[in-house]
Write a protein that holds these residues in place. Structure first.
Motif, PDB file in Angstrom:
ATOM      1  N   LEU A   1      -2.441  -2.881  -8.084  1.00 13.53           N
ATOM      2  CA  LEU A   1      -2.407  -3.600  -6.816  1.00 13.53           C
ATOM      3  C   LEU A   1      -3.623  -4.512  -6.700  1.00 13.53           C
ATOM      4  O   LEU A   1      -4.762  -4.070  -6.841  1.00 13.53           O
TER       5      LEU A   1
ATOM      6  N   LYS B   1       0.828  -1.204   0.000  1.00 12.68           N
ATOM      7  CA  LYS B   1       0.000   0.000   0.000  1.00 12.68           C
ATOM      8  C   LYS B   1       0.862   1.253   0.000  1.00 12.68           C
ATOM      9  O   LYS B   1       0.483   2.271  -0.586  1.00 12.68           O
TER      10      LYS B   1
ATOM     11  N   ASP C   1     -12.868  -8.928  -1.160  1.00  9.43           N
ATOM     12  CA  ASP C   1     -14.048  -8.162  -0.763  1.00  9.43           C
ATOM     13  C   ASP C   1     -13.738  -6.685  -0.563  1.00  9.43           C
ATOM     14  O   ASP C   1     -14.629  -5.855  -0.556  1.00  9.43           O
ATOM     15  N   ASP C   2     -12.458  -6.379  -0.363  1.00  9.28           N
ATOM     16  CA  ASP C   2     -12.094  -4.964  -0.254  1.00  9.28           C
ATOM     17  C   ASP C   2     -12.113  -4.309  -1.619  1.00  9.28           C
ATOM     18  O   ASP C   2     -12.099  -3.097  -1.745  1.00  9.28           O
ATOM     19  N   GLN C   3     -12.052  -5.126  -2.666  1.00  9.39           N
ATOM     20  CA  GLN C   3     -11.829  -4.576  -3.984  1.00  9.39           C
ATOM     21  C   GLN C   3     -13.086  -4.538  -4.840  1.00  9.39           C
ATOM     22  O   GLN C   3     -13.306  -3.599  -5.579  1.00  9.39           O
ATOM     23  N   LEU C   4     -13.887  -5.587  -4.744  1.00 12.54           N
ATOM     24  CA  LEU C   4     -15.054  -5.677  -5.618  1.00 12.54           C
ATOM     25  C   LEU C   4     -16.221  -4.923  -5.000  1.00 12.54           C
ATOM     26  O   LEU C   4     -16.600  -5.190  -3.869  1.00 12.54           O
TER      27      LEU C   4
ATOM     28  N   PHE D   1      -5.557  -6.537  -4.029  1.00 12.31           N
ATOM     29  CA  PHE D   1      -5.639  -6.565  -2.569  1.00 12.31           C
ATOM     30  C   PHE D   1      -5.702  -7.987  -2.034  1.00 12.31           C
ATOM     31  O   PHE D   1      -6.139  -8.909  -2.716  1.00 12.31           O
TER      32      PHE D   1
ATOM     33  N   LEU E   1      -1.212   4.535  -0.897  1.00 10.06           N
ATOM     34  CA  LEU E   1      -2.449   4.466  -0.120  1.00 10.06           C
ATOM     35  C   LEU E   1      -2.152   4.684   1.353  1.00 10.06           C
ATOM     36  O   LEU E   1      -3.017   5.077   2.126  1.00 10.06           O
TER      37      LEU E   1
ATOM     38  N   VAL F   1       1.962   2.251  -3.593  1.00  8.39           N
ATOM     39  CA  VAL F   1       1.040   2.999  -4.453  1.00  8.39           C
ATOM     40  C   VAL F   1       0.421   4.189  -3.717  1.00  8.39           C
ATOM     41  O   VAL F   1      -0.572   4.752  -4.158  1.00  8.39           O
TER      42      VAL F   1
ATOM     43  N   THR G   1      -9.591  -7.303 -12.725  1.00 13.48           N
ATOM     44  CA  THR G   1      -9.857  -5.872 -12.576  1.00 13.48           C
ATOM     45  C   THR G   1      -8.579  -5.055 -12.678  1.00 13.48           C
ATOM     46  O   THR G   1      -8.612  -3.878 -13.030  1.00 13.48           O
TER      47      THR G   1
END
Ligand SMILES: Nc1ncnc2c1ncn2[C@@H]1O[C@H](COP(=O)(O)OP(=O)(O)OP(=O)(O)O)[C@@H](O)[C@H]1O
Ligand SMILES: [Mg+2]
Lengths: 261, 216
Positions: free
Chosen positions: B83, B48, B89-92, B85, B53, B51, B151
């Motif tokens: 990145l 993180k 579930d954090d991403q979609l 993750f 974050l 990039v 993605t």
């Protein structure tokens, strides 16, 4: 979740760090806060309301809450009603006292504004000192013991428990969106994406609630939150309740005396 | 010129002991760098930071030849380094798989038609076309994993940062993913607890221990 819901924190174990007020039975504290609020709302005389700030400040001192941040929180509440307070002198008709930009402020309106400000601040201060120091779990148990419907109590406890989970989920999703180059702008793509984000959180929250309910059922949940710690009203609690009742009676007596004049 | 060059990165979450205490990392073009390390060592945190974050308390992040200090410096980095993750579930977050994959290209300024064309291309490449119109939160764990990879791949990044990509994959899919990654020309950072997977793919292996990166 188990730690927060098991009720291990219920009772008086959360007196940590606080003043002696934290050791008073939670139910007594809730009833005291409610009674105090009812009394200050019932009182009308400005001197009595000013006087009511004293017990509220005394409670604050006894609660062991840091005065600075607590008063700042109170000020934050004031900012919500500031608008009304500022407008009242100009909107309530009565004897004019001063004029700004051609608008007349009335004596009655000003008194009304001061009355509302004193009432709200005294009540909030007492509420923060008496109830604000309580662990949410303790508050839930105490409300339950005070015969507040179980549904409301559960709602309160779960809200407190999961509001942070939701916030974190929101922040993680936002972070992942950022990692894919998302920068909010005023365009359709942004509105769509934010809409998806909120929708996804809603769907997940509902699914999570079902999973949590399932997990709770597996551990024998039947709609009752089991109580581990006991709540008992002791001599100290009775002493506090009596003293506080005397203060409230004093405020009411002063109010009646002033009204009779 | 290295793609990423991190030096003396120090990082701590608020009110927590430091996670990274002087980590250094260099990623060269074409390299597949693996990072192992115990749970909670700070591997995800490091990705993180790469990039932007999370911002390190001190240390330098140089990416694609330029030092990156502020949020605005990282917009380009996020476009060029994808990145994936650790937790899908954090991403979609979009209702359907196609929409979620299209999200990245749309952020890069593609039109809806272009974005959807790229979605179909990447789904075909990963042999995931059958998932195109599925509801994202109803996918299985492994399906979610593969979709999150899509993605990121759809944005055609120069560097892939993969946080435990084989997590939740069955043997067949793990073998397939390994094959896909092997074919990809991009440089990657692979965070993985799977020693076999690391050995198969990595051209260089590092280990994160006590807040620093060292040879495995
Ligand atoms: N948002 C956060 N707030 C506070 N602490 C955090 C947060 N995220 C991670 N941590 C802590 O930082 C440390 C490093 O976390 P990180 O996720 O980078 O570990 P990791 O090496 O990826 O572990 P794993 O192998 O389990 O994925 C852990 O001790 C973790 O508890
Ligand atoms: Mg991790």
């Amino acid at each position: 979740m188990s730690a927060t819901l098991s009720g291990a924190a219920a009772g008086r174990s959360d007196a940590c760090g606080g003043g002696w007020l934290g050791r008073v039975d939670p139910r007594v504290r809730i009833v005291a806060a409610t009674a105090f609020a009812v009394v200050v709302v019932a009182c009308d005389a400005l001197p009595v309301l000013a006087l009511a700030l004293l017990p509220a400040l005394a409670l604050l001192a006894a609660s062991g809450l840091p005065p600075g941040p607590t008063l700042r929180r109170m000020a934050a509440m004031d900012s919500f009603i500031l608008f009304i307070l500022v407008l009242l002198p100009f909107t309530v008709p009565g004897e004019p006292i001063f004029t700004i930009w051609g608008f007349q402020a009335s004596h009655e309106g000003l008194a009304q504004a001061v009355r509302i400000a004193l009432t709200a601040n005294a009540a909030i201060l007492a509420l923060m000192a008496l109830v604000g120091t309580m662990e949410p779990v303790t508050l839930g148990h105490a409300l339950h013991r005070l015969r507040v419907p179980a549904t409301l109590v559960h709602l309160l406890m779960f809200t407190v428990r999961y509001i942070d989970v939701l916030r974190e989920e929101y922040l993680r999703l936002r972070q992942a969106m950022k990692a894919r180059g998302f920068r909010p702008a005023t365009d359709r793509h942004t509105y769509r994406s934010i809409g998806f984000l909120l929708g996804m959180m809603l769907v997940r929250a509902m699914e999570r609630s079902e999973r949590i309910l399932g997990a709770m059922k597996c551990r024998g949940f039947t709609g009752q939150i089991p109580l581990v710690a006991e709540m008992r009203v002791g001599a100290a609690d009775i002493a506090f309740a009596t003293g506080f009742a005397a203060v409230l009676a004093g405020l009411l007596a002063a109010e009646l005396a002033l009204a009779a004049v | 010129m290295p793609l990423f060059e991190l030096s003396d990165i120090r990082f701590a979450f608020p009110h927590r002991p430091p996670v990274l205490q002087g980590a250094d990392l260099v990623l060269h073009p074409g390299e597949r760098l693996s990072i192992a390390g115990p749970n909670g060592a700070g591997k995800s945190t490091l990705l993180k930071i790469m990039v932007g974050l999370l911002m390190p308390a001190c240390g330098r992040v140089v990416a694609f030849g330029a030092p990156r200090r502020e949020e605005s410096d990282f917009h380009e980095v996020r476009r060029r380094a994808g990145l994936v993750f650790q937790d899908p579930d954090d991403q979609l977050f979009c209702p359907t798989v196609a929409e979620d994959i299209a999200f990245g290209p749309l952020n890069l300024g593609a039109s809806r038609a272009e974005a959807l064309a790229r979605v179909d291309a990447v789904l075909a490449e990963l042999e995931l076309t059958h998932l195109r119109n599925r509801i994202t939160h109803k996918l299985s764990g492994g399906e979610k994993r593969l979709v999150t990879l899509a993605t990121v791949l759809v944005m055609d990044p120069e560097v892939l940062l993969l946080d435990e990509p084989t997590n939740a994959l069955d043997e067949a899919n793990e073998a397939r993913l390994t094959g896909i990654l092997e074919e990809l020309p991009q440089a990657m950072v692979l965070v993985s607890h799977d020693a076999r997977f690391r050995q198969r793919l990595a051209t260089r292996e590092l280990r994160l221990r006590d807040g620093r990166l060292g040879p495995a």
